[in-house]
Scaffold this active site. Structure first.
Site, PDB file in Angstrom:
ATOM      1  N   GLU A   1       0.384   5.169   0.588  1.00  0.00           N
ATOM      2  CA  GLU A   1      -0.562   6.158   1.108  1.00  0.00           C
ATOM      3  C   GLU A   1      -0.168   7.572   0.705  1.00  0.00           C
ATOM      4  O   GLU A   1       0.896   7.804   0.124  1.00  0.00           O
ATOM      5  CB  GLU A   1      -0.656   6.004   2.633  1.00  0.00           C
ATOM      6  CG  GLU A   1      -1.254   4.650   3.006  1.00  0.00           C
ATOM      7  CD  GLU A   1      -1.528   4.478   4.489  1.00  0.00           C
ATOM      8  OE1 GLU A   1      -1.073   5.307   5.306  1.00  0.00           O
ATOM      9  OE2 GLU A   1      -2.209   3.485   4.825  1.00  0.00           O
TER      10      GLU A   1
ATOM     11  N   CYS B   1     -10.000  -5.532  -0.121  1.00  0.00           N
ATOM     12  CA  CYS B   1     -11.156  -4.632  -0.050  1.00  0.00           C
ATOM     13  C   CYS B   1     -11.991  -4.801  -1.329  1.00  0.00           C
ATOM     14  O   CYS B   1     -11.544  -5.406  -2.312  1.00  0.00           O
ATOM     15  CB  CYS B   1     -10.704  -3.181   0.126  1.00  0.00           C
ATOM     16  SG  CYS B   1     -10.215  -2.376  -1.403  1.00  0.00           S
TER      17      CYS B   1
ATOM     18  N   ASN C   1       0.831  -1.208   0.000  1.00  0.00           N
ATOM     19  CA  ASN C   1       0.000   0.000   0.000  1.00  0.00           C
ATOM     20  C   ASN C   1       0.861   1.252   0.000  1.00  0.00           C
ATOM     21  O   ASN C   1       1.889   1.325   0.664  1.00  0.00           O
ATOM     22  CB  ASN C   1      -1.050   0.006   1.120  1.00  0.00           C
ATOM     23  CG  ASN C   1      -0.524  -0.346   2.491  1.00  0.00           C
ATOM     24  OD1 ASN C   1       0.460  -1.046   2.632  1.00  0.00           O
ATOM     25  ND2 ASN C   1      -1.185   0.152   3.516  1.00  0.00           N
TER      26      ASN C   1
ATOM     27  N   GLU D   1      -2.894  -4.635  -3.202  1.00  0.00           N
ATOM     28  CA  GLU D   1      -3.332  -5.559  -4.255  1.00  0.00           C
ATOM     29  C   GLU D   1      -3.405  -4.860  -5.605  1.00  0.00           C
ATOM     30  O   GLU D   1      -3.022  -5.423  -6.633  1.00  0.00           O
ATOM     31  CB  GLU D   1      -4.723  -6.127  -3.920  1.00  0.00           C
ATOM     32  CG  GLU D   1      -4.760  -6.966  -2.653  1.00  0.00           C
ATOM     33  CD  GLU D   1      -5.055  -6.149  -1.400  1.00  0.00           C
ATOM     34  OE1 GLU D   1      -4.619  -4.976  -1.312  1.00  0.00           O
ATOM     35  OE2 GLU D   1      -5.728  -6.691  -0.505  1.00  0.00           O
TER      36      GLU D   1
END
Ligand code: THU
Length: 167
Positions: free
Chosen positions: A65, A113, A63, A76
């Site tokens: 950010e 997610c 990830n 992902e």
């Protein structure tokens, strides 16, 4: 007349990655390694993903950010889009996902997610091949499913748009 529609998803649970074939165990280790390089100063929730391609190449992602929170991207999608960008036309065999936090223990394996499920199933449809998904918690408990369809009943896809996609 009303009919009940039952859609079944099959997941396999293992106590340890040692119970898996070497290819899957290795992919989970790659996801764990990828999580360590995540850029997650805001959530401090570090996620890694490892995508295994049909040609044996493993593409990692984590990830990323941003101070403007919605501008970041999940592990992902970083991984699957990187695979799509760098290895166009090469089918995806499996995706492993692993997360850690310095603040709490990950007791349940972290699942992708909703946006990542949708993004990843595109590649299952694109290549016409199921993608195996592997998740692992901090104790090494693993959950495996052989297709992203398990995560997305009644999925929206090219078919919904009456589109034919080509590899
Ligand atoms: N995150 C992922 O990377 N993958 C998921 O499937 C769930 C959430 C990231 C996004 C954000 O950087 C942090 O985890 C907290 O939501």
């Amino acid at each position: 007349m009303m009919k009940e529609l039952r859609i079944v998803s099959l997941f396999r649970q293992y106590d340890s990655p040692e119970e898996l074939p070497a290819e899957d165990k290795n992919l989970l280790m790659m996801a764990r390694e990828a999580a360590k390089s995540a850029y997650a100063p805001y959530s401090q929730f570090y996620v890694g993903a490892a995508v295994l391609l049909e040609n044996g190449v493993i593409v990692k992602g984590n990830n990323q950010e941003n101070a403007a929170y919605p501008s970041g991207l999940c592990a992902e999608r970083v991984a699957i889009f990187s695979a799509g960008a760098n290895y166009p036309g090469v089918a995806v065999k499996a995706v492993a996902i692993n997360a850690f936090s310095n603040e709490f223990k990950i007791t349940d394996p972290v699942g992708p997610c909703g946006g990542c499920r949708q993004s990843m199933i595109e590649y299952e449809n694109r290549y016409g091949k199921d993608i195996r998904v592997l998740l692992m918690n901090d104790d090494g408990n693993v959950i495996v499913t052989d297709t992203l369809k398990s995560y997305l009943p009644l999925v929206f896809s090219a078919e919904s748009l009456k589109r034919k996609i080509s590899v």
